[in-house]
Design a protein around this motif. Sequence first.
Motif, PDB file in Angstrom:
ATOM      1  N   GLY A  11     -48.908  41.269  39.445  1.00  0.00           N
ATOM      2  CA  GLY A  11     -48.587  39.852  39.552  1.00  0.00           C
ATOM      3  C   GLY A  11     -49.809  38.982  39.733  1.00  0.00           C
ATOM      4  O   GLY A  11     -49.804  37.798  39.386  1.00  0.00           O
ATOM      5  N   SER A  68     -52.668  34.533  45.776  1.00  0.00           N
ATOM      6  CA  SER A  68     -51.606  35.456  45.371  1.00  0.00           C
ATOM      7  C   SER A  68     -51.601  36.706  46.241  1.00  0.00           C
ATOM      8  O   SER A  68     -50.537  37.153  46.714  1.00  0.00           O
ATOM      9  CB  SER A  68     -51.786  35.844  43.900  1.00  0.00           C
ATOM     10  N   GLN A  95     -33.363  32.995  38.895  1.00  0.00           N
ATOM     11  CA  GLN A  95     -34.656  32.869  39.546  1.00  0.00           C
ATOM     12  C   GLN A  95     -35.666  32.185  38.626  1.00  0.00           C
ATOM     13  O   GLN A  95     -36.453  31.342  39.081  1.00  0.00           O
ATOM     14  CB  GLN A  95     -35.158  34.256  39.955  1.00  0.00           C
ATOM     15  N   ALA A  99     -37.353  28.640  39.495  1.00  0.00           N
ATOM     16  CA  ALA A  99     -38.812  28.555  39.569  1.00  0.00           C
ATOM     17  C   ALA A  99     -39.355  27.511  38.601  1.00  0.00           C
ATOM     18  O   ALA A  99     -40.296  26.775  38.930  1.00  0.00           O
ATOM     19  CB  ALA A  99     -39.426  29.927  39.269  1.00  0.00           C
ATOM     20  N   PHE A 159     -42.398  30.622  43.535  1.00  0.00           N
ATOM     21  CA  PHE A 159     -42.169  32.031  43.872  1.00  0.00           C
ATOM     22  C   PHE A 159     -41.275  32.153  45.101  1.00  0.00           C
ATOM     23  O   PHE A 159     -40.286  32.898  45.101  1.00  0.00           O
ATOM     24  CB  PHE A 159     -43.515  32.715  44.109  1.00  0.00           C
ATOM     25  N   THR A 168     -40.740  40.515  39.233  1.00  0.00           N
ATOM     26  CA  THR A 168     -40.258  39.406  38.413  1.00  0.00           C
ATOM     27  C   THR A 168     -41.352  38.363  38.229  1.00  0.00           C
ATOM     28  O   THR A 168     -41.468  37.744  37.167  1.00  0.00           O
ATOM     29  CB  THR A 168     -39.019  38.758  39.060  1.00  0.00           C
ATOM     30  N   SER A 169     -42.162  38.183  39.261  1.00  0.00           N
ATOM     31  CA  SER A 169     -43.222  37.171  39.183  1.00  0.00           C
ATOM     32  C   SER A 169     -44.250  37.493  38.112  1.00  0.00           C
ATOM     33  O   SER A 169     -44.867  36.587  37.552  1.00  0.00           O
ATOM     34  CB  SER A 169     -43.912  37.021  40.545  1.00  0.00           C
ATOM     35  N   PHE A 173     -44.899  34.251  35.806  1.00  0.00           N
ATOM     36  CA  PHE A 173     -46.202  33.585  35.767  1.00  0.00           C
ATOM     37  C   PHE A 173     -46.962  33.883  34.476  1.00  0.00           C
ATOM     38  O   PHE A 173     -47.785  33.070  34.044  1.00  0.00           O
ATOM     39  CB  PHE A 173     -47.021  33.952  37.005  1.00  0.00           C
TER      40      PHE A 173
END
Length: 258
Positions: A11, A68, A95, A99, A159, A168-169, A173
């Motif tokens: 991520g 991060s 989500q 986001a 997030f 998922t991020s 991103f």
Amino acid sequence: MGFAVSDELLGTVVPILVYWVYSGIYVALSPLEKYRLHPKVEEEKNLVSKPSVVKGVLLQQLVQALVSILLFSVTGSDAEFGKEKETSVMVTARQFITAMIVLDTWQYFMHRYMHHNKFLYRHIHSQHHRLVVPYAFGALYNHPGEGLLLDTIGGALSFLLSGMSPRTSVFFFSFATIKTVDDHCGLWLPGNLFHIVFKNNTAYHDVHHQLYGSKYNFSQPFFVMWDRILGTYMDYSLEKRIDGGGLEARPAKDLKED
């Protein structure tokens, strides 16, 4: 014995790699004048050199990576909280949409405020507008303070408020990075899905980088809802450039100036 790479590391690193790979594709395509919104020679209008742009982007990405890592360490990994169960498509879609809305809302209001506050514009946001003719790898060229406030904090909020996992991020991103690069690429390529799906696209943001559009089209990177709701929406038309090259984004003919 294989080497396992954590979702948290992915991520952090993958969106940075995606940025340079995707912008590199557009750099390779940039000589195609018939698809450019500005002739290449107009890049001379830019008030910053390309090496300086690269350095500025790398600095911002370093800050993003540090934030991060800190964010993932504070929120914990999926494994620590026993959340390794597979997430449904509907949950992931919710989500993503959450986001996207959070990121758009944060960036619209902060971006607009930086234009209307003379001190912030002169000392911070004007750095991004040194790129009068945007190009792909300049998408994240900002003052470090702006990079932290708009992109890094905005990303952290999206997030946290969406409830997405580190895994998922990685996808969200990376997608947001690709969209941001695309918005600054300066090319109007046929069949580009971003131009078909999103009204907020390369031409829409190019208008904002021009003097006549500097008080319009603040929305980024996905939707145009806040511009429409709050009266800062400037529609555009794509017309053939007078030099016989590619297209040019111009204000729509029926636009009423304030």
